[in-house]
Design a protein around this motif. Structure first.
Motif, PDB file in Angstrom:
ATOM      1  N   ASP A   1      61.136  10.615  27.594  1.00 52.65           N
ATOM      2  CA  ASP A   1      60.773  11.698  26.675  1.00 52.65           C
ATOM      3  C   ASP A   1      61.485  11.543  25.329  1.00 52.65           C
TER       4      ASP A   1
ATOM      5  N   ASN B   1      59.733   8.877  23.369  1.00 45.80           N
ATOM      6  CA  ASN B   1      58.434   9.361  22.901  1.00 45.80           C
ATOM      7  C   ASN B   1      58.598  10.293  21.690  1.00 45.80           C
ATOM      8  N   ILE B   2      59.552  11.202  21.785  1.00 44.78           N
ATOM      9  CA  ILE B   2      59.831  12.113  20.673  1.00 44.78           C
ATOM     10  C   ILE B   2      60.311  11.321  19.458  1.00 44.78           C
TER      11      ILE B   2
ATOM     12  N   GLY C   1      57.509   9.696  17.557  1.00 43.24           N
ATOM     13  CA  GLY C   1      56.844  10.653  16.667  1.00 43.24           C
ATOM     14  C   GLY C   1      57.688  10.963  15.446  1.00 43.24           C
TER      15      GLY C   1
ATOM     16  N   VAL D   1      54.109  15.969  16.589  1.00 47.21           N
ATOM     17  CA  VAL D   1      55.301  15.723  17.406  1.00 47.21           C
ATOM     18  C   VAL D   1      55.616  16.924  18.303  1.00 47.21           C
TER      19      VAL D   1
ATOM     20  N   SER E   1      55.173  16.734  22.324  1.00 42.83           N
ATOM     21  CA  SER E   1      56.197  15.960  23.033  1.00 42.83           C
ATOM     22  C   SER E   1      57.514  16.717  23.089  1.00 42.83           C
TER      23      SER E   1
ATOM     24  N   ALA F   1      59.287  18.439  26.595  1.00 39.26           N
ATOM     25  CA  ALA F   1      60.632  18.038  27.018  1.00 39.26           C
ATOM     26  C   ALA F   1      61.665  19.142  26.809  1.00 39.26           C
TER      27      ALA F   1
END
Length: 154
Positions: free
Chosen positions: A9, A12-13, A16, A118, A121, A125
């Motif tokens: 996570d 992924n963040i 972005g 963003v 994501s 999380a």
């Protein structure tokens, strides 16, 4: 690292946020470029307005990059990285003042779209720190776009 957000996570963040960083930096460069090169009857107003805006963007770049690092991911920082990641295109020439304003409106709107992308994501999380940063950036870019857009009204 255990801050309550899984590694996948966080990555992924951070990906972005890397797009947001690239858009912000590209908009910073464009705004600074326009500050140097604006001409015409609105010179003084636009020169000072663009200076205020690029100074704010310079601070924002640091905040976004530091958030990426707080997620334990390296922040992009080369022109090549930013060119790949940014949704904002460089100006090919020195536009007229009104076209500069229109390009900056489009740039701020692009940053808004990137910031909004963003949120899913970050929300998934429970990354409130990123969500807070995104909210602050949205408020600034939406307000700046509005102020610039008002200069384009006939």
């Amino acid at each position: 690292m255990d801050i309550g957000i899984k590694e996948e996570d966080r990555k992924n963040i951070a990906q972005g946020l890397s797009h947001l960083l690239a858009d912000t930096y590209t908009l910073y460069l464009k705004t600074h470029y326009f500050h140097w090169n604006v001409t015409g009857p609105m010179f003084n107003t636009l020169h000072l307005m663009f200076e205020t805006q690029y100074n704010e963007l310079a601070l924002a770049v640091d905040l976004v990059a530091e958030r990426i690092r707080a997620l334990d991911v390296y922040a992009p920082g080369t022109y090549r990285d930013f060119a790949k990641l940014s949704s904002i295109k460089e100006s090919e020439s020195v536009p007229k003042a009104q076209d500069m304003i229109a390009e900056l409106v489009a740039g701020h709107e692009a940053v808004c779209r990137t910031a909004r992308s963003v949120f899913p994501s970050a929300d998934a999380a429970s990354d409130e720190a990123t969500a807070d940063l995104l909210t602050q950036r949205l408020q600034t870019h939406e307000k700046t776009a509005w102020m610039l857009r008002s200069l384009l009204e006939k």
